[in-house]
Write a protein that holds these residues in place. Sequence first.
Motif, PDB file in Angstrom:
ATOM      1  N   ALA A 188       0.872  -1.164   0.025  1.00 43.88           N
ATOM      2  CA  ALA A 188       0.038   0.112   0.042  1.00 43.88           C
ATOM      3  C   ALA A 188       0.664   1.238   0.008  1.00 43.88           C
ATOM      4  N   ALA A 189       2.077   1.332   0.364  1.00 41.31           N
ATOM      5  CA  ALA A 189       2.895   2.412   0.509  1.00 41.31           C
ATOM      6  C   ALA A 189       3.204   3.002  -1.076  1.00 41.31           C
ATOM      7  N   PRO A 190       3.582   3.975  -1.003  1.00 39.51           N
ATOM      8  CA  PRO A 190       3.892   4.782  -2.624  1.00 39.51           C
ATOM      9  C   PRO A 190       5.228   4.107  -2.934  1.00 39.51           C
ATOM     10  N   ALA A 191       5.101   3.916  -4.326  1.00 41.96           N
ATOM     11  CA  ALA A 191       6.335   3.205  -4.610  1.00 41.96           C
ATOM     12  C   ALA A 191       7.643   4.100  -4.591  1.00 41.96           C
ATOM     13  N   ALA A 192       7.387   5.411  -4.422  1.00 39.60           N
ATOM     14  CA  ALA A 192       8.664   6.234  -4.550  1.00 39.60           C
ATOM     15  C   ALA A 192       9.314   6.032  -3.022  1.00 39.60           C
ATOM     16  N   ILE A 193       8.771   5.597  -2.124  1.00 39.78           N
ATOM     17  CA  ILE A 193       9.592   5.188  -0.825  1.00 39.78           C
ATOM     18  C   ILE A 193      10.044   3.926  -0.357  1.00 39.78           C
ATOM     19  N   VAL A 194       9.141   2.884  -1.228  1.00 42.38           N
ATOM     20  CA  VAL A 194       9.383   1.445  -1.120  1.00 42.38           C
ATOM     21  C   VAL A 194      11.142   0.952  -1.170  1.00 42.38           C
ATOM     22  N   LEU A 200      13.648   3.805   5.417  1.00 46.89           N
ATOM     23  CA  LEU A 200      12.411   3.343   5.545  1.00 46.89           C
ATOM     24  C   LEU A 200      12.271   2.605   6.955  1.00 46.89           C
ATOM     25  N   ARG A 201      11.223   2.738   7.762  1.00 39.20           N
ATOM     26  CA  ARG A 201      11.019   2.167   9.114  1.00 39.20           C
ATOM     27  C   ARG A 201       9.654   1.412   8.916  1.00 39.20           C
ATOM     28  N   PHE A 202       9.736   0.405   9.807  1.00 39.15           N
ATOM     29  CA  PHE A 202       8.189  -0.237  10.337  1.00 39.15           C
ATOM     30  C   PHE A 202       8.230   0.038  11.801  1.00 39.15           C
ATOM     31  N   TYR A 203       7.523   0.990  12.340  1.00 35.10           N
ATOM     32  CA  TYR A 203       7.244   1.203  13.671  1.00 35.10           C
ATOM     33  C   TYR A 203       6.091   0.134  14.398  1.00 35.10           C
ATOM     34  N   VAL A 250       3.308   1.404  11.913  1.00 31.62           N
ATOM     35  CA  VAL A 250       3.587   2.571  11.238  1.00 31.62           C
ATOM     36  C   VAL A 250       4.525   2.357  10.173  1.00 31.62           C
ATOM     37  N   LEU A 251       4.373   2.359   8.736  1.00 29.46           N
ATOM     38  CA  LEU A 251       5.405   2.182   7.883  1.00 29.46           C
ATOM     39  C   LEU A 251       5.612   3.740   6.991  1.00 29.46           C
ATOM     40  N   THR A 252       6.851   4.251   7.219  1.00 27.90           N
ATOM     41  CA  THR A 252       6.903   5.462   6.768  1.00 27.90           C
ATOM     42  C   THR A 252       8.631   5.952   6.547  1.00 27.90           C
ATOM     43  N   TYR A 296       4.499  15.324  11.935  1.00 29.37           N
ATOM     44  CA  TYR A 296       4.855  14.726  10.696  1.00 29.37           C
ATOM     45  C   TYR A 296       4.561  15.227   9.470  1.00 29.37           C
ATOM     46  N   THR A 297       5.412  14.839   8.656  1.00 24.43           N
ATOM     47  CA  THR A 297       5.348  15.429   7.196  1.00 24.43           C
ATOM     48  C   THR A 297       4.849  14.498   5.992  1.00 24.43           C
ATOM     49  N   ASN A 298       4.341  15.128   4.860  1.00 26.47           N
ATOM     50  CA  ASN A 298       4.122  14.189   3.915  1.00 26.47           C
ATOM     51  C   ASN A 298       3.291  12.991   4.260  1.00 26.47           C
ATOM     52  N   PRO A 299       1.950  13.048   4.594  1.00 25.55           N
ATOM     53  CA  PRO A 299       1.208  12.149   4.942  1.00 25.55           C
ATOM     54  C   PRO A 299       0.791  10.896   4.089  1.00 25.55           C
ATOM     55  N   THR A 300       0.743  11.366   2.907  1.00 26.16           N
ATOM     56  CA  THR A 300       0.533  10.397   1.758  1.00 26.16           C
ATOM     57  C   THR A 300       1.795   9.305   1.699  1.00 26.16           C
ATOM     58  N   GLU A 301       2.927   9.547   2.375  1.00 24.80           N
ATOM     59  CA  GLU A 301       4.002   8.376   2.343  1.00 24.80           C
ATOM     60  C   GLU A 301       3.863   7.839   3.945  1.00 24.80           C
ATOM     61  N   ILE A 302       2.825   7.929   4.504  1.00 25.86           N
ATOM     62  CA  ILE A 302       2.609   6.995   5.816  1.00 25.86           C
ATOM     63  C   ILE A 302       1.411   6.148   5.740  1.00 25.86           C
ATOM     64  N   VAL A 303       1.856   4.913   6.089  1.00 31.11           N
ATOM     65  CA  VAL A 303       0.825   3.745   6.262  1.00 31.11           C
ATOM     66  C   VAL A 303       0.632   3.447   7.587  1.00 31.11           C
ATOM     67  N   LEU A 304      -0.634   3.645   8.155  1.00 32.22           N
ATOM     68  CA  LEU A 304      -0.903   3.272   9.373  1.00 32.22           C
ATOM     69  C   LEU A 304      -1.804   2.168   9.630  1.00 32.22           C
TER      70      LEU A 304
END
Length: 311
Positions: A188-194, A200-203, A250-252, A296-304
């Motif tokens: 589900a994360a944007p391809a730009a950050i994967v 990248l972190r899994f919290y 949280v993935l971001t 936080y910044t760039n909410p579209t780059e956050i998977v919760l």
Amino acid sequence: MNRNLKFNLDVEANALLAANPEEFYSKAYLSSPDIPNNFRTLPGVKSKTKLANVVFGQVLQPYNCSFSPSTDLLDAIDIDVCSLSAMAELCQFDLEQSFLALQMTKGSNGDFTVASFMAYYWNEMALTIGQDIELLRWQGDTGSGDPLLELCDGYLIKMCGDADVIGQYTAAITTGNVLTTMEDMLNAAPAAIVRRKADLRFYVSTNVANAYELKAAQGNTQTFVTLPLGLTFLGINIVTCEGMPDNTLVLTLKNNLIYSFDAEGDSKALKAINLSDTTAEPVLRTRANMKVGFHYTNPTEIVLYNACFEA
């Protein structure tokens, strides 16, 4: 010319009560040494500040004589902090009834503080503050009514109310679904950050980390008894967050989570006062003032993954 120099190495008794202020606030603000590696720390914030954020469009253009700028977005994020005070008090009577009695000055009206104990006292106070800040970081909610959590809004209360955050929730995390849940979040994360796996972190909450370790160990029996299991998923670091509620992930990118605090002048405000010398009260009162904020910044780059997105 001869000069006679005299040195007095006697240490005043009240000096032994003081904590190392740099060490104290380091433990309080940075409860884990990995915090600067997993969050974007922003020290020196007294009240409010702005953080620049630039999103570029298509910068590269075909070569020609005309100028065709990309659609760029320049924005500034408001960063503020919550002002807090950590206060504690020890009574002379309680100390006299404790294991410290033999180390105290004889007589009921003498100095009742014990220097060796104060080093332990300051260390435990800093660790307690760090644990409370960790709870505020994730579960802080000024509308909760909880005496601790209402002190400051944390990440989750803000993310759950943000329509741009990619929200997911299907069920409580177990060893049976932890890997598929993390896989779904990655998809589900944007391809730009994967592919930015270094940042990248899994919290994850404690129960998620436990479920992951148990599930991953089933594929390698050595991790059950001999080798420690490195907390990574497809090369992405997994950060265990003790302040998170259960079944939360949280993935971001680490720089998207901002942790602001003051700290610069706080060491001067760290005090331990024996009130028997001032107001004739047989108590030792301590106070530490501090400021923290979570943004936080760039909410579209956050998977919760959290129950606030439960259908």
